[in-house]
Design an enzyme around this catalytic site. Structure first.
Site, PDB file in Angstrom:
ATOM      1  N   LYS A  45       0.771  -1.166  -0.022  1.00  0.00           N
ATOM      2  CA  LYS A  45       0.127  -0.051   0.016  1.00  0.00           C
ATOM      3  C   LYS A  45       0.934   1.344   0.113  1.00  0.00           C
ATOM      4  O   LYS A  45       2.033   1.197   0.734  1.00  0.00           O
ATOM      5  CB  LYS A  45      -0.915  -0.140   1.206  1.00  0.00           C
ATOM      6  N   LYS A  50       7.524   0.632   1.666  1.00  0.00           N
ATOM      7  CA  LYS A  50       8.237   0.004   0.682  1.00  0.00           C
ATOM      8  C   LYS A  50       9.404   0.514   0.467  1.00  0.00           C
ATOM      9  O   LYS A  50      10.520  -0.011   0.311  1.00  0.00           O
ATOM     10  CB  LYS A  50       7.288  -0.165  -0.522  1.00  0.00           C
ATOM     11  N   LYS A  76       5.366   8.221  -7.835  1.00  0.00           N
ATOM     12  CA  LYS A  76       5.849   9.128  -6.905  1.00  0.00           C
ATOM     13  C   LYS A  76       7.177   9.443  -7.000  1.00  0.00           C
ATOM     14  O   LYS A  76       7.652  10.362  -6.608  1.00  0.00           O
ATOM     15  CB  LYS A  76       5.435   9.015  -5.614  1.00  0.00           C
ATOM     16  N   ASP A 164      -1.638  -0.634  -4.486  1.00  0.00           N
ATOM     17  CA  ASP A 164      -2.940   0.023  -4.574  1.00  0.00           C
ATOM     18  C   ASP A 164      -3.519  -0.118  -5.970  1.00  0.00           C
ATOM     19  O   ASP A 164      -4.770  -0.311  -5.895  1.00  0.00           O
ATOM     20  CB  ASP A 164      -2.969   1.392  -3.944  1.00  0.00           C
TER      21      ASP A 164
END
Length: 335
Positions: A45, A50, A76, A164
């Site tokens: 998630k 991570k 990101k 996700d």
């Protein structure tokens, strides 16, 4: 072709599909990887840790003499920020676009950077509202292949994927057998385990289609000792590779872009254990949980799991008076 013959062919094709579907997939390979390089995809998630886990894991692997490539596959582009002290890497997608406009080719030195034996790069993604993140991942890997990805000589290639999102681009390593093993990162909260369960479902789905990827295990991050993540791992049949405690020292150092996966550091043994367990863990085929079983891992006071589904009625949907409107249907007397 006659209608009878078409019907016969249709039924014959249907029966062949049923026979094929009856075959169970081959067991997941549990021996040594056929390829010298272990390619491992890490899913979880957003915000679960991570990038924190991978930066420290890759650093520890390099400190033990392994040649490691870390690839950020999250739009990101934050996978390598911790590794490089907060500095952002030029992404492959951004660099490829700039080079194309200039009529130039992308070179390794444009997108790949290194620190203390760890090689790292970011695929990147489109600006918000201006493209598909999954398609960006596919484009990024196409660029890597042009740069010679399949010929590179590494002991480990670690891929950081957002869990996700379930579109094709983010499922690429599982769907196309681009990795041998998957690792899920989760915590003792329902949402992160929901994502981990989805990843296990994807692995199972592509195994039934003939894929070979398995799950090596789970990393429990921000572990507060309540045990739901460990219970999830047991329920789906995967090991816990390491549990990173919820500790202020870890939070503060991570926020300040400090690597803690150093052999001589306080948390070195933790990441050394993770590296050892990950390297030796065979890929296994998980058994994902149903939504009810997943919620059942938690206390009902925390999840609202004791709520009973109450069916709605037509009267709930509109005022009762509206249900009694006179019919406009014309009814004729029968003779």
């Amino acid at each position: 072709m006659s209608e009878a013959m078409a019907d016969y062919n249709s039924r014959a094709a249907y029966e062949r599909l049923r026979e094929e579907a009856a075959f169970e997939p081959d067991p997941v390979h549990t021996g040594e990887p056929a390829r010298q390089t272990q390619i491992i995809a890490i899913y979880g998630k957003g915000g679960i840790g991570k990038s924190f886990t991978l930066a420290n894991l890759s650093y520890m692997l390099a400190q033990t003499g392994k040649k490691v490539l870390l690839i950020g596959c999250d739009p990101k582009s934050d996978t390598t920020s911790l590794l490089f002290g907060g500095r952002a890497c030029p992404t492959i997608i951004q660099t490829a676009s700039t080079k194309k406009e200039a009529g130039e080719e992308v070179a390794i030195g444009d997108v790949c950077f290194k620190r203390d034996g760890v090689f790292a790069m970011e695929l990147g993604g489109p600006e918000v509202g201006r493209g598909c993140g999954g398609r960006g991942i596919i484009h990024g890997f196409e660029t890597l292949e042009k740069l010679g990805f399949h010929d590179w000589d590494f002991d480990y290639v670690l891929l950081d994927f957002l869990g996700d999102v379930v579109c094709g681009g983010f499922g690429l390593p599982i769907a196309r057998d681009m990795c041998q093993k998957v690792v899920v990162v989760g915590s003792n909260d329902l949402q992160s385990l929901y994502v981990a369960n989805n990843v296990c479902s994807a692995v199972q789905y592509f195994r039934k289609l003939g894929g070979n990827v398995g799950v090596a295990g789970m990393v429990v991050n921000k572990d507060d000792g309540t045990g739901e993540a460990a219970a999830f791992a047991r329920a789906v049949g995967i090991p816990v590779l390491a549990a990173v405690p919820q500790h202020e020292d870890i939070r503060r150092k991570s926020a300040n872009y400090q690597i803690i996966g150093h052999p001589t550091g306080r948390w070195g043994p933790l990441f050394e254990e993770l590296a050892t367990n990950l390297c030796g863990a065979p890929p296994v085929l998980p058994e994902p949980l149903s939504q009810d079983d997943l919620i059942g891992l938690f206390d009902t006071e925390q999840t609202g799991g004791d709520v009973v589904l109450e069916p709605a009625t037509p009267e709930d949907m509109c005022p009762a008076a509206a249900l009694d409107r006179a019919s406009l249907e014309v009814i004729y007397d029968t003779v």
